[in-house]
Scaffold this active site. Structure first.
Site, short mmCIF file in Angstrom:
data_model
loop_
_atom_site.label_atom_id
_atom_site.label_comp_id
_atom_site.label_asym_id
_atom_site.label_seq_id
_atom_site.Cartn_x
_atom_site.Cartn_y
_atom_site.Cartn_z
N GLY A 96 -0.50 3.99 -2.86
CA GLY A 96 0.66 3.41 -3.32
C GLY A 96 0.38 2.06 -4.13
O GLY A 96 0.52 1.98 -5.48
N ARG A 133 9.02 12.01 -10.17
CA ARG A 133 8.84 13.11 -9.26
C ARG A 133 9.61 14.27 -9.58
O ARG A 133 9.05 15.44 -9.27
CB ARG A 133 9.28 12.54 -7.69
CG ARG A 133 8.15 11.51 -6.90
CD ARG A 133 8.65 11.28 -5.69
NE ARG A 133 7.46 10.77 -4.77
CZ ARG A 133 7.39 10.23 -3.77
NH1 ARG A 133 8.34 10.04 -3.16
NH2 ARG A 133 6.24 9.73 -3.44
N GLY A 161 0.11 9.05 1.60
CA GLY A 161 -0.24 9.58 2.90
C GLY A 161 -1.17 10.89 3.03
O GLY A 161 -2.29 10.89 3.40
P1 ADP Z 1 -3.27 1.41 -1.05
O1 ADP Z 1 -1.69 1.37 -1.12
O2 ADP Z 1 -3.54 1.82 -2.58
O3 ADP Z 1 -3.80 2.33 -0.02
P2 ADP Z 1 -3.68 -0.89 0.31
O4 ADP Z 1 -2.27 -1.10 0.93
O5 ADP Z 1 -4.64 -0.55 1.51
O6 ADP Z 1 -3.71 0.11 -0.65
O7 ADP Z 1 -3.90 -2.40 -0.03
C1 ADP Z 1 -3.19 -3.26 -1.18
C2 ADP Z 1 -2.99 -4.47 -0.54
O8 ADP Z 1 -4.30 -5.18 -0.32
C3 ADP Z 1 -2.25 -5.40 -1.52
O9 ADP Z 1 -1.12 -5.76 -1.33
C4 ADP Z 1 -3.34 -6.36 -1.85
O10 ADP Z 1 -2.89 -7.82 -2.09
C5 ADP Z 1 -4.12 -6.43 -0.75
N1 ADP Z 1 -5.27 -7.10 -0.74
C6 ADP Z 1 -6.54 -6.99 -1.60
N2 ADP Z 1 -7.49 -7.79 -1.53
C7 ADP Z 1 -7.17 -8.88 -0.63
C8 ADP Z 1 -7.57 -10.02 -0.19
N3 ADP Z 1 -8.82 -10.24 -0.50
N4 ADP Z 1 -6.83 -10.73 0.67
C9 ADP Z 1 -5.65 -10.35 1.09
N5 ADP Z 1 -5.22 -9.21 0.54
C10 ADP Z 1 -5.73 -8.45 -0.19
#
Ligand code: ADP
Ligand code: MG
Length: 391
Positions: free
Chosen positions: A350, A36, A373
């Protein structure tokens, strides 16, 4: 939206108040990742090269308007100096004297803005106090732009204002991906739950030509079609919402892609036995943890006929192999198309950034947003107060 950049301002002999995000991870008093800080180098260097002096304003952690000594930016200042390769003076208390005494190449770092309750309240008085220290306001903290705080919003109305290099780069990338993209546009939305991404899905279906839904949230869409998803992560109470989104997509001419085949397992752990089944054939005692190879091939086809990709959320539970396979394969396709000059690819979030790093393709995407965010709110179609204030 139009915003000014460093090129539009005359910094000669001026003091620039630069809002940055140096909320770096610290373990045992040591900064463990300086990225950062590295990202603000172009802005600091350019302002100094144009004859301006730099005063950095930043937050650290969530002290909630109180002085929390462990969250003082005093601890970060030496690292900022190392990374910038410049003398950095942390200041607290009477800023006016320090500002009056600063050398040309010296960088001042003000104390954690969030020690003052006025910061998060977007308080005019606090913004005026900050504004009195400089001549020009530069916002280089896109990742804080979704919050209307004194140092991101109110202050922009008090001084001539512009976006720093990092902010401008981020805004340009997002404009290219969603504001004014080359079509067709495909979005990938994955991750855990629909409930955290409702606004995002609702906005995207009106803006993109194809929407790939993956991860846990795909299960909710499959279940809404009457498919039994066994023990998968699934929000059954959102079946109506999922159907609404599908209808909205159809009305807007946006094609929704759900997994055709899936990887299922009885337990979520490394090396767990897994198998590939059709999306409608998930065994009652199993969980869907990734998209299958047919789905990946379908996604690749859509990527190939698209000009722009915007991606948030992994396609599977990528933290544990083999459930990272679909995310890795789709990321590789996107990276190859980008390298070949056929696709503009922008990603953020993230876990998404972690997944793309893990897939080894992060450098090959057109742009990877470091903002969590703020990136999501942009994808939701919201106006970011810190960006609007620069207009
Ligand atoms: P980002 O932080 O990029 O916005 P999210 O926090 O929405 O992404 O999603 C990430 C999480 O989703 C990860 O921890 C991943 O393990 C979980 N995930 C993805 N596919 C599945 C699934 N089929 N079942 C359970 N968890 C899942
Ligand atoms: Mg996440």
């Amino acid at each position: 939206m139009a915003w000014k950049t460093l090129d539009d301002m005359d910094f000669a002999g001026k003091r620039a108040l630069v809002r940055v995000d140096i909320n770096v991870p610290v373990e045992d008093g040591r900064v463990t990742d300086t990225s950062r800080i590295e990202r603000i180098i172009p802005t600091v260097d350019d302002i100094q090269a144009k004859g301006g002096r730099v005063i950095l304003m930043a937050h650290f952690g969530r002290p909630k308007g109180k002085v929390v000594p462990e969250m003082s930016l005093e601890h970060i200042a030496p690292t900022v100096a190392d990374v910038l390769g410049l003398p950095v003076t942390w200041v607290n208390g009477d800023y006016a004297d320090a500002v009056a005494a600063m050398d040309d190449d010296e960088v001042l770092l003000l104390e954690n803005l969030r020690f003052n309750p006025g910061e998060e309240q977007n308080d005019e008085g606090f913004a005026k106090r900050l504004a009195s220290l400089g001549d020009i306001y530069v916002n280089d903290a896109f990742s804080a732009a979704h919050r209307a705080h004194a140092s991101t919003e109110a202050i922009a109305h008090l001084l001539p204002s512009c976006a720093g290099r990092l902010m401008a780069e981020e805004l340009d990338a997002l404009e290219r991906a969603l504001g004014n993209p080359e079509r067709p546009v495909v979005a990938v939305v994955g991750g855990a739950k629909v409930s955290t991404k409702l606004d995002l899905l609702g906005n995207l279906v009106t803006k993109v030509d194809a929407l790939v839904i993956g991860g846990g949230m795909a299960n909710t869409f499959l279940a809404a079609q009457g498919i039994d998803v066994g023990k998968s992560l699934c929000e059954h109470d959102l079946a109506d919402t999922a159907r609404d989104i599908a209808q909205k997509a159809a009305a807007a001419g946006c094609e929704i892609l759900l997994p055709r085949d899936v990887v299922v397992a009885r337990e979520f752990k490394a090396g767990a036995d897994s198998e590939v089944v059709k999306a409608e054939d998930c065994p009652a005692d199993a969980m869907i943890l990734d998209a299958g190879p047919d789905s990946v091939a379908h996604i690749a086809q859509v990527f190939e006929r698209s000009k722009t990709l915007i991606w948030n959320g992994p396609l599977g539970a990528f933290e544990i192999a083999p459930f990272d396979a679909a995310t890795n394969a789709a990321a590789k396709t996107a990276a190859d198309l980008t390298k070949a000059g056929k696709l503009v690819s922008v990603a953020g979030g993230g876990d998404t950034v972690a997944a793309l790093n893990q897939a080894g393709v992060a450098d090959d995407f057109t742009y990877i947003s470091g903002a969590g965010g703020a990136f999501l709110e942009w994808m939701e179609g919201k106006t970011l107060p810190g960006v609007a204030a620069l207009g």
